[in-house]
Design a protein around this motif. Structure first.
Motif, PDB file in Angstrom:
ATOM      1  N   VAL A 127     -14.712  -9.280 -38.124  1.00 22.10           N
ATOM      2  CA  VAL A 127     -14.034  -8.999 -35.856  1.00 22.10           C
ATOM      3  C   VAL A 127     -13.955 -10.377 -35.803  1.00 22.10           C
ATOM      4  N   LEU A 128     -12.429  -9.927 -35.509  1.00 28.73           N
ATOM      5  CA  LEU A 128     -11.444 -10.746 -34.124  1.00 28.73           C
ATOM      6  C   LEU A 128     -11.988 -10.531 -33.144  1.00 28.73           C
ATOM      7  N   GLY A 129     -11.907 -11.932 -32.865  1.00 25.68           N
ATOM      8  CA  GLY A 129     -12.667 -12.437 -31.488  1.00 25.68           C
ATOM      9  C   GLY A 129     -11.094 -12.913 -30.549  1.00 25.68           C
ATOM     10  N   PRO A 130     -11.679 -13.363 -29.321  1.00 23.10           N
ATOM     11  CA  PRO A 130     -10.510 -14.218 -28.941  1.00 23.10           C
ATOM     12  C   PRO A 130     -10.656 -15.948 -29.146  1.00 23.10           C
TER      13      PRO A 130
ATOM     14  N   TRP B 197     -20.056  -8.890 -26.951  1.00 20.53           N
ATOM     15  CA  TRP B 197     -19.097  -8.190 -28.075  1.00 20.53           C
ATOM     16  C   TRP B 197     -20.041  -6.914 -28.157  1.00 20.53           C
TER      17      TRP B 197
ATOM     18  N   GLU C 271     -13.249  -1.603 -32.392  1.00 21.75           N
ATOM     19  CA  GLU C 271     -11.933  -0.395 -32.979  1.00 21.75           C
ATOM     20  C   GLU C 271     -11.461  -1.093 -33.886  1.00 21.75           C
TER      21      GLU C 271
ATOM     22  N   ARG D  62      -8.580  -1.971 -35.923  1.00 23.79           N
ATOM     23  CA  ARG D  62      -7.280  -2.499 -36.244  1.00 23.79           C
ATOM     24  C   ARG D  62      -6.250  -2.025 -37.668  1.00 23.79           C
TER      25      ARG D  62
ATOM     26  N   SER E  51     -13.789 -15.369 -35.432  1.00 22.11           N
ATOM     27  CA  SER E  51     -13.714 -14.220 -35.428  1.00 22.11           C
ATOM     28  C   SER E  51     -15.192 -14.372 -36.414  1.00 22.11           C
TER      29      SER E  51
ATOM     30  N   ASP F 136     -11.942  -4.863 -33.928  1.00 24.88           N
ATOM     31  CA  ASP F 136     -11.635  -5.810 -32.419  1.00 24.88           C
ATOM     32  C   ASP F 136     -13.807  -6.312 -32.191  1.00 24.88           C
ATOM     33  N   THR F 137     -14.063  -6.816 -30.817  1.00 24.79           N
ATOM     34  CA  THR F 137     -14.907  -7.095 -31.012  1.00 24.79           C
ATOM     35  C   THR F 137     -15.621  -5.936 -30.185  1.00 24.79           C
ATOM     36  N   ASP F 138     -15.370  -5.024 -29.913  1.00 25.83           N
ATOM     37  CA  ASP F 138     -15.503  -3.846 -29.692  1.00 25.83           C
ATOM     38  C   ASP F 138     -16.115  -2.825 -30.926  1.00 25.83           C
TER      39      ASP F 138
END
Length: 377
Positions: free
Chosen positions: A212-215, A266, A95, A97, A219, A91-93
């Motif tokens: 990285v999967l963003g909102p 991010w 972390e 997945r 990505s 994720d954008t932090d």
């Protein structure tokens, strides 16, 4: 008794475009003793947007082995990018997945695009003419094709191969009704992995291929690229190759600022990766996918690579299919020069085969997420 049409005769193949597909074809024809001239619109080998990283899959590796002299095949392997050890989805932090180790592949490798272009140019000499853009063609009386160049000169040959990319001039003339779908936009850049950057870069982004999967479906991909040094090739520093997939057209905004804006909230490491990229090396481009076309009727003009079957970047399928095109066309032209089949039939056989596998591959790409784990991988 053989017909005159099928008698062996020397060919001169003209290629519009000195990208990966066009140069691989040129190497393959030169290896077979077939005369070839490549016209490349860039003034120099380092000009243009080459991209920064290409995954050569098993099909692409077979094509390179077929078309290139063994010494250049060996050079590709020795100059490849050190393989990543981990694939991650974050994720954008930052972390995780999903993550999985990447085992050593039995075939294929990853190459810096400039390195690959240098290798593909090796030994071709004057067969490749830089700063010469193909603007059109016409037929001449003996069944040959005359190519018009931007400098006003013309060159005549037996076959013109349009390998001049998504915005192909040759395709526009041979298949004027060819259409594309706009499927998104991409901002792409490179950030040199100097010691200071490596000191603060999170371990999850070191020697990995990360997504990285963003909102909202936005990505970012980040891949560590450590290019092995080989004498005679341009030394490339270690770097991070990154790209950001967008659903909107960034318009005329500077690509570097577009990328910085997207990752503005991010993880600090992602913001710094983008911020420290050379703005001159950050580019934006539309992602287009070619719609299937029927085989065209022009008897001595054919197409190769993105000039006919453009696909959005993902696992590098587009470039690998272009390599396959080069190998298939090479063999059909060898058949023609050896009198096994007429040149016109060689062209038709290539096009029938190429159109079948290239658009089958594109259908697969359109219906799968390019960075999703492969089944059974």
């Amino acid at each position: 008794m053989q017909s005159t049409e099928s008698q062996p005769r020397p060919l001169h193949v003209l290629v519009a475009g000195g990208g990966i597909g066009g140069l691989t074809l040129a190497q393959g024809l030169a290896k077979a003793g077939i005369a070839v001239t490549v016209f490349e619109r860039d003034a120099h080998a380092r000009d243009g947007d080459q991209g920064y990283r290409m995954v050569v899959n098993a099909d692409g590796e077979r094509a390179l082995r077929d078309c290139l002299p063994s010494a250049l095949v060996d050079l590709c392997e020795r100059a490849s990018i050190a393989p990543a050890t981990l694939m991650t989805f974050l994720d954008t932090d930052l972390e995780p997945r999903f993550a999985k180790p990447l085992p050593r592949a039995d075939s294929g490798y990853v190459l810096n695009r400039l390195t690959l272009r240098e290798i593909l140019l090796a030994g071709l000499g004057e067969r490749v003419q830089f700063g010469r853009r193909v603007t059109g063609y016409d037929q001449v009386g003996d069944g040959r094709v005359r190519v018009q160049l931007a400098d006003g000169l013309t060159v005549t040959g037996d076959l013109l191969v349009g390998a001049d990319g998504t915005d192909s001039t040759v395709r526009g003339l041979a298949v004027p009704d060819a259409e594309f779908d706009l499927v998104g936009h991409l901002v792409r850049g490179r950030t040199v992995l100097h010691p200071e950057l490596a000191s603060w870069l999170p371990e999850i982004l070191i020697d990995t291929v990360s997504r990285v999967l963003g909102p909202g479906g936005v990505s970012m991909s980040v891949a560590t690229c450590r290019v092995r040094r080989v004498p005679g090739l341009t030394a490339v520093p270690d770097y991070l190759s990154w790209s950001i997939s967008l659903h909107h057209d960034p318009g005329g905004a500077a690509p570097h600022w577009v990328a910085r804006d997207v990752v503005g909230d991010w993880h600090p490491a992602l913001r710094r990766i983008v911020a420290e990229a050379d703005p001159a090396e950050v580019v934006s481009l539309p992602l287009r996918a070619a719609r299937p076309v029927e085989r065209w009727s022009v008897g001595n003009v054919t197409l190769l690579g993105d000039a006919v079957h453009t696909v959005p970047p993902g696992r590098g399928e587009g470039a690998n299919v272009a390599l396959r095109d080069a190998a298939v066309l090479r063999h059909r032209l060898i058949d023609a020069t050896r009198g096994r089949i007429p040149l016109a039939r060689a062209k038709v056989e290539y096009e029938n085969e190429m159109l079948a596998y290239s658009f089958a591959a594109q259908t697969s790409i359109r219906t799968t997420k390019p960075y999703a784990p492969r089944s059974g991988a």
